[in-house]
Design a protein around this motif. Structure first.
Motif, PDB file in Angstrom:
ATOM      1  N   ASP A   6       0.857  -1.183   0.000  1.00 51.95           N
ATOM      2  CA  ASP A   6       0.000   0.000   0.000  1.00 51.95           C
ATOM      3  C   ASP A   6       0.897   1.237   0.000  1.00 51.95           C
ATOM      4  O   ASP A   6       1.663   1.439   0.938  1.00 51.95           O
ATOM      5  CB  ASP A   6      -0.888  -0.023   1.240  1.00 51.95           C
ATOM      6  CG  ASP A   6      -1.871   1.135   1.316  1.00 51.95           C
ATOM      7  OD1 ASP A   6      -1.706   2.134   0.560  1.00 51.95           O
ATOM      8  OD2 ASP A   6      -2.798   1.053   2.139  1.00 51.95           O
ATOM      9  N   PRO A   7       0.823   2.078  -1.027  1.00 55.23           N
ATOM     10  CA  PRO A   7       1.701   3.246  -1.090  1.00 55.23           C
ATOM     11  C   PRO A   7       1.452   4.253   0.036  1.00 55.23           C
ATOM     12  O   PRO A   7       2.269   5.128   0.265  1.00 55.23           O
ATOM     13  CB  PRO A   7       1.399   3.853  -2.462  1.00 55.23           C
ATOM     14  CG  PRO A   7       0.076   3.321  -2.852  1.00 55.23           C
ATOM     15  CD  PRO A   7      -0.075   1.990  -2.183  1.00 55.23           C
ATOM     16  N   ARG A   8       0.338   4.105   0.764  1.00 53.53           N
ATOM     17  CA  ARG A   8       0.043   4.994   1.897  1.00 53.53           C
ATOM     18  C   ARG A   8       0.584   4.449   3.217  1.00 53.53           C
ATOM     19  O   ARG A   8       0.504   5.124   4.240  1.00 53.53           O
ATOM     20  CB  ARG A   8      -1.466   5.208   2.007  1.00 53.53           C
ATOM     21  CG  ARG A   8      -2.063   5.890   0.768  1.00 53.53           C
ATOM     22  CD  ARG A   8      -3.556   5.748   0.766  1.00 53.53           C
ATOM     23  NE  ARG A   8      -3.843   4.308   0.677  1.00 53.53           N
ATOM     24  CZ  ARG A   8      -5.051   3.790   0.595  1.00 53.53           C
ATOM     25  NH1 ARG A   8      -6.101   4.559   0.624  1.00 53.53           N
ATOM     26  NH2 ARG A   8      -5.226   2.494   0.515  1.00 53.53           N
ATOM     27  N   ASP A   9       1.128   3.232   3.194  1.00 57.93           N
ATOM     28  CA  ASP A   9       1.618   2.586   4.419  1.00 57.93           C
ATOM     29  C   ASP A   9       3.141   2.725   4.472  1.00 57.93           C
ATOM     30  O   ASP A   9       3.882   1.880   3.982  1.00 57.93           O
ATOM     31  CB  ASP A   9       1.196   1.117   4.430  1.00 57.93           C
ATOM     32  CG  ASP A   9       1.527   0.401   5.731  1.00 57.93           C
ATOM     33  OD1 ASP A   9       2.323   0.931   6.536  1.00 57.93           O
ATOM     34  OD2 ASP A   9       0.997  -0.710   5.924  1.00 57.93           O
ATOM     35  N   ALA A  10       3.598   3.825   5.060  1.00 59.28           N
ATOM     36  CA  ALA A  10       5.038   4.118   5.116  1.00 59.28           C
ATOM     37  C   ALA A  10       5.812   3.012   5.829  1.00 59.28           C
ATOM     38  O   ALA A  10       6.940   2.686   5.443  1.00 59.28           O
ATOM     39  CB  ALA A  10       5.284   5.455   5.801  1.00 59.28           C
ATOM     40  N   ILE A  13       6.238   0.097   3.390  1.00 58.29           N
ATOM     41  CA  ILE A  13       7.213   0.458   2.355  1.00 58.29           C
ATOM     42  C   ILE A  13       8.633   0.355   2.918  1.00 58.29           C
ATOM     43  O   ILE A  13       9.527  -0.232   2.295  1.00 58.29           O
ATOM     44  CB  ILE A  13       6.935   1.863   1.796  1.00 58.29           C
ATOM     45  CG1 ILE A  13       5.622   1.850   1.014  1.00 58.29           C
ATOM     46  CG2 ILE A  13       8.092   2.344   0.921  1.00 58.29           C
ATOM     47  CD1 ILE A  13       5.098   3.234   0.666  1.00 58.29           C
ATOM     48  N   ARG A  14       8.851   0.907   4.105  1.00 61.93           N
ATOM     49  CA  ARG A  14      10.171   0.820   4.742  1.00 61.93           C
ATOM     50  C   ARG A  14      10.564  -0.638   4.966  1.00 61.93           C
ATOM     51  O   ARG A  14      11.690  -1.049   4.678  1.00 61.93           O
ATOM     52  CB  ARG A  14      10.160   1.560   6.077  1.00 61.93           C
ATOM     53  CG  ARG A  14      11.490   1.435   6.838  1.00 61.93           C
ATOM     54  CD  ARG A  14      11.343   1.623   8.326  1.00 61.93           C
ATOM     55  NE  ARG A  14      10.443   0.631   8.909  1.00 61.93           N
ATOM     56  CZ  ARG A  14       9.872   0.760  10.096  1.00 61.93           C
ATOM     57  NH1 ARG A  14      10.076   1.832  10.830  1.00 61.93           N
ATOM     58  NH2 ARG A  14       9.078  -0.179  10.570  1.00 61.93           N
ATOM     59  N   ASN A  15       9.642  -1.457   5.459  1.00 59.30           N
ATOM     60  CA  ASN A  15       9.944  -2.858   5.731  1.00 59.30           C
ATOM     61  C   ASN A  15      10.285  -3.614   4.447  1.00 59.30           C
ATOM     62  O   ASN A  15      11.242  -4.392   4.416  1.00 59.30           O
ATOM     63  CB  ASN A  15       8.778  -3.523   6.459  1.00 59.30           C
ATOM     64  CG  ASN A  15       8.610  -3.003   7.868  1.00 59.30           C
ATOM     65  OD1 ASN A  15       9.518  -2.406   8.449  1.00 59.30           O
ATOM     66  ND2 ASN A  15       7.428  -3.212   8.432  1.00 59.30           N
ATOM     67  N   LYS A  16       9.537  -3.362   3.383  1.00 60.32           N
ATOM     68  CA  LYS A  16       9.829  -3.984   2.087  1.00 60.32           C
ATOM     69  C   LYS A  16      11.201  -3.571   1.600  1.00 60.32           C
ATOM     70  O   LYS A  16      12.016  -4.400   1.176  1.00 60.32           O
ATOM     71  CB  LYS A  16       8.745  -3.598   1.076  1.00 60.32           C
ATOM     72  CG  LYS A  16       8.922  -4.145  -0.327  1.00 60.32           C
ATOM     73  CD  LYS A  16       9.339  -3.160  -1.385  1.00 60.32           C
ATOM     74  CE  LYS A  16       8.701  -1.818  -1.371  1.00 60.32           C
ATOM     75  NZ  LYS A  16       9.454  -0.864  -2.208  1.00 60.32           N
ATOM     76  N   ASP A  17      11.499  -2.286   1.676  1.00 54.13           N
ATOM     77  CA  ASP A  17      12.809  -1.786   1.235  1.00 54.13           C
ATOM     78  C   ASP A  17      13.937  -2.394   2.065  1.00 54.13           C
ATOM     79  O   ASP A  17      15.006  -2.722   1.526  1.00 54.13           O
ATOM     80  CB  ASP A  17      12.862  -0.265   1.315  1.00 54.13           C
ATOM     81  CG  ASP A  17      11.984   0.420   0.278  1.00 54.13           C
ATOM     82  OD1 ASP A  17      11.569  -0.234  -0.706  1.00 54.13           O
ATOM     83  OD2 ASP A  17      11.705   1.628   0.458  1.00 54.13           O
ATOM     84  N   ILE A  80       5.699  -8.835  -0.921  1.00 52.64           N
ATOM     85  CA  ILE A  80       4.454  -8.265  -0.406  1.00 52.64           C
ATOM     86  C   ILE A  80       4.739  -7.764   1.002  1.00 52.64           C
ATOM     87  O   ILE A  80       5.344  -8.481   1.809  1.00 52.64           O
ATOM     88  CB  ILE A  80       3.330  -9.324  -0.357  1.00 52.64           C
ATOM     89  CG1 ILE A  80       3.067  -9.897  -1.757  1.00 52.64           C
ATOM     90  CG2 ILE A  80       2.058  -8.739   0.245  1.00 52.64           C
ATOM     91  CD1 ILE A  80       2.201 -11.142  -1.750  1.00 52.64           C
ATOM     92  N   ALA A  81       4.315  -6.558   1.304  1.00 51.25           N
ATOM     93  CA  ALA A  81       4.504  -6.011   2.643  1.00 51.25           C
ATOM     94  C   ALA A  81       3.183  -5.429   3.138  1.00 51.25           C
ATOM     95  O   ALA A  81       2.523  -4.673   2.423  1.00 51.25           O
ATOM     96  CB  ALA A  81       5.583  -4.935   2.641  1.00 51.25           C
ATOM     97  N   VAL A  82       2.830  -5.811   4.349  1.00 47.13           N
ATOM     98  CA  VAL A  82       1.628  -5.307   5.006  1.00 47.13           C
ATOM     99  C   VAL A  82       1.975  -5.109   6.473  1.00 47.13           C
ATOM    100  O   VAL A  82       2.329  -6.066   7.168  1.00 47.13           O
ATOM    101  CB  VAL A  82       0.441  -6.293   4.882  1.00 47.13           C
ATOM    102  CG1 VAL A  82      -0.780  -5.769   5.622  1.00 47.13           C
ATOM    103  CG2 VAL A  82       0.116  -6.574   3.423  1.00 47.13           C
TER     104      VAL A  82
END
Length: 152
Positions: A6-10, A13-17, A80-82
């Protein structure tokens, strides 16, 4: 690579990166101890029975692989990151041999991340990647693949 986040879930995004950075630094850039220190919590809980708990243990495990296997690398196919979880579908190549024709080990890694974006817990499932002529080249080399779909 397929990326679902989700591009709104910072946080996601950080965890995926961080997990993508961990794979790259640990295996592809051949710096497993640095990657473990940077991306894993010191109290890292490991559910793979081949590797002890702790970030240091993970760094040492992959340090030995990198030392023994000049061709070792990982290709991330899906991630996938959630929230606090990251799932990845990867191909670990040359972890157990240096054969240039190695088809690798398909892995699904599941990471639980802490509040600082470090992996605190890990589960995985692993499967030998076959070819159209061999369903599982290591343990069933004469069993043809039942489909042509491929692992990834």
């Amino acid at each position: 690579m397929l990326v679902l986040v989700d591009p709104r879930d910072a946080r996601a995004i950080r965890n995926k990166d961080n997990i993508l950075g961990m794979y790259d630094l640990m295996i592809n850039k051949r710096s497993p101890e640095e990657a473990a220190a940077r991306f894993m919590a010191s109290a890292y809980i490991q559910h793979n029975p081949l590797i002890p708990d702790g970030a240091d243990a993970l760094g040492k495990f992959f340090g030995q692989i990198i030392k023994d296997r000049a061709r070792a690398r990982v290709d991330v196919h899906k991630i996938i990151a959630v929230g606090d979880y990251v799932w990845s579908h990867v191909n670990f190549l040359n972890l157990f041999n240096d054969d240039p024709e190695d088809t690798g080990i398909a892995g699904v890694d599941i990471f639980r991340m802490d509040a600082d974006g470090k992996a605190i817990e890990h589960w995985d499932v692993l499967q030998v990647v076959g070819t159209p002529k061999s369903a599982a080249n290591w343990y069933a080399p004469n069993v043809p693949a039942a489909n042509s779909n491929g692992m990834f």
